[in-house]
Enzyme design. Structure first.
Site, PDB file in Angstrom:
ATOM      1  N   ASP A   1     -16.130  -1.424  -1.166  1.00 49.07           N
ATOM      2  CA  ASP A   1     -14.805  -1.910  -1.558  1.00 49.07           C
ATOM      3  C   ASP A   1     -13.894  -2.084  -0.353  1.00 49.07           C
ATOM      4  O   ASP A   1     -12.764  -2.567  -0.496  1.00 49.07           O
ATOM      5  CB  ASP A   1     -14.164  -0.966  -2.588  1.00 49.07           C
ATOM      6  CG  ASP A   1     -14.073   0.460  -2.097  1.00 49.07           C
ATOM      7  OD1 ASP A   1     -15.129   1.084  -1.909  1.00 49.07           O
ATOM      8  OD2 ASP A   1     -12.950   0.958  -1.907  1.00 49.07           O
TER       9      ASP A   1
ATOM     10  N   LYS B   1       0.868  -1.178   0.000  1.00 50.20           N
ATOM     11  CA  LYS B   1       0.000   0.000   0.000  1.00 50.20           C
ATOM     12  C   LYS B   1       0.904   1.226   0.000  1.00 50.20           C
ATOM     13  O   LYS B   1       1.717   1.395   0.905  1.00 50.20           O
ATOM     14  CB  LYS B   1      -0.887  -0.025   1.242  1.00 50.20           C
ATOM     15  CG  LYS B   1      -1.959   1.050   1.294  1.00 50.20           C
ATOM     16  CD  LYS B   1      -2.849   0.802   2.507  1.00 50.20           C
ATOM     17  CE  LYS B   1      -3.977   1.813   2.610  1.00 50.20           C
ATOM     18  NZ  LYS B   1      -4.847   1.538   3.775  1.00 50.20           N
TER      19      LYS B   1
END
Length: 500
Positions: free
Chosen positions: A267, A128
């Protein structure tokens, strides 16, 4: 866990032994290529390992010492991977604050691949903040030190509390300056999850109109997370039912510890039932159902008390995505999905009620009606009195042992609480059982912010100190009283940011 000193890590020209023995599977990329775009992480200009979860590394079959070498840090940044690795950016859709976006995807993330852990389970290794992808939607694709360390701290705290969660393997400072409101030191997080399948993954597959893709995605989810569903009369209904049960349990556990996710978009809801994406998350201090900490949740959609409602709404969207697999007839599929979703509320209530009974140390022989009334009356008091939520339950265990002073001083003069306390103590609550489920230490917002500010300035010691406590949350540490105290009055209204 281990924090390493800040030091420049040389760039690599080739692999060495730190990564040559690592095998990364590419099951998601190979089985669902329509949902995976091959991509490479940006090369960080000056990577420095800030924190490494050595215990987790060993569970994954990785060598913690090797991960701290230049080659190992290259692996953690996605720039020195095994030759057969196939990193991908995943594509998915999602409802964000109620509005549907048909194509989202990993805008600053990459799935490096999967490993098999010590238990034989498959785990994703995922980055990330590794740079822009075709799904970045105008963003720079990077992340900064503060939010990445926040996710490390809070995800590991949640794991230590026994709450299903993605895990954090490492945070690496990249040496890149990232512009947010002000210039910030860049960083990336190495995240571990049983998968990164989301409700949004199914929304995207359904929207393509490709029934084969939707079926293959559902089969992948069943095989990965709920293999027992394969033998059900309707495996896809069994999948839906299991995800509903997993999320009902997860959200109840959030509520029991006072956790506010902050951005419960579809999501950000996993098929596995793990907590994911600790962006604008926080823990409540006092019991406030309307608590909102996210800087972007202007309407309070994801406030603390609304989390069960939002979870059910998200699961309805998941059910809509599965409709073509549930039955040949639209009407039949709708009826099947609605019946399954109707189980969410009672399943949530069952987990929450059992959890609250444990927090209060109530005997198993106590009737559900009496316990429910006791809990309801307590929360009516807590809403008014605004006492610190976490320390209240620990102090209540002291009251079960006969020392009522710590819990009483949390209240102003309150005849209602005195009456409730006498009523509760008459039930002979189990103080030892209470201590096993009520944490002493959580990532308190003001402590987290101080630690993140120090880390951003180059001092990782406060993060290390905080991690030591929140990863052993039920064990008292001498001299650490300040970590159990609520925020001072001058801390002010708390706002969190996801770092994009």
């Amino acid at each position: 866990m281990n924090t390493s000193p800040n030091q420049t890590q040389p760039q690599l020209d080739s692999q060495d032994d730190a990564t040559s023995r690592i095998h990364l599977e590419s099951r998601f990329a190979n089985e669902l290529p329509e949902l995976a775009l091959g991509w490479q992480a940006d090369t960080p200009p000056n990577p420095q390992l800030l924190v490494l979860n050595e215990d987790l590394a060993r569970e994954l079959g990785l060598d913690p010492e090797a991960l701290q070498t230049p080659a190992g840090i290259g692996f953690l940044t996605g720039t020195n991977l095994p030759a057969d690795a196939s990193p991908v950016a995943q594509v998915y859709a999602g409802h964000q604050f109620g509005g549907y976006s048909p194509r989202l995807g990993d805008g600053r993330a990459l799935l490096l691949g999967e490993v098999t852990d010590a238990t034989g389970a498959t785990q994703d290794i995922h980055l990330k903040g590794s740079g822009p992808t075709p799904f970045s939607r105008g963003g720079d694709g990077y992340a900064v030190v503060g939010p990445m360390l926040r996710e490390f701290i809070v995800s590991e705290a949640m794991h230590a509390l026994g709450i299903p969660s993605t895990r954090s393997l490492a945070v690496v400072q990249t040496g890149r300056t990232v512009i947010r409101e002000d210039p910030q030191p860049g960083a990336l997080l190495v995240r571990v999850a049983s998968s990164h399948l989301r409700v949004g993954s199914f929304q995207y597959a359904k929207a393509t109109g490709d029934l084969d893709l939707l079926r293959r995605l559902a089969d992948f989810a069943v095989a990965r997370h709920y293999p027992e569903a394969e033998s059900a009369d309707n495996p896809y209904l069994a999948l839906y039912e299991r995800v509903i049960a997993a999320q009902a349990s997860l959200i109840a556990q959030w509520m029991l510890v006072g956790f506010v996710h902050g951005v419960m978009n579809t999501d950000n809801m996993t098929i596995s039932g793990e907590t994911i994406d600790y962006g604008p998350c926080a823990f409540i201090d006092d019991f406030t159902p309307s608590a909102v900490f996210s800087s972007i949740d202007h309407g309070g959609r994801y406030k603390y008390g609304n989390q069960p409602v939002v979870a059910e709404w998200n699961l309805a969207r998941f059910g809509e995505s599965l409709l073509p697999l549930l039955a040949d007839s639209q009407d039949d599929a709708d009826a099947i999905a609605q019946d399954a979703l109707g189980k969410f509320s009672p399943q949530y209530s069952e987990v929450w009620s059992a959890g609250m009974r444990a927090k209060l140390g109530l005997p198993s022989s106590l009737s559900a009606e009496v316990a429910a009334a006791l809990v309801s009356d307590l929360f009516d008091i807590l809403k008014v009195e605004r006492v610190d939520y976490t320390s209240f339950f620990r102090n209540l265990a002291d009251a079960a042992r006969g020392n009522t002073v710590p819990v009483r001083v949390q209240f102003s003069v309150s005849e209602k609480f005195d009456e409730w306390l006498s009523r509760w103590r008459s039930l002979a609550p189990d103080d030892a059982a209470m201590d096993r489920v009520n944490p002493i230490y959580i990532p308190r917002n003001h402590i987290v912010e101080k630690a993140l500010a120090a880390a951003t300035a180059g001092d990782m010691q406060p993060v290390g100190d905080l991690l030591e406590l929140v990863t052993s949350p039920f064990e008292a540490h001498h001299g650490k009283q300040r970590y159990t105290e609520p925020a001072p009055d001058d801390f002010g209204p708390y706002r969190t940011y996801c770092g994009t």
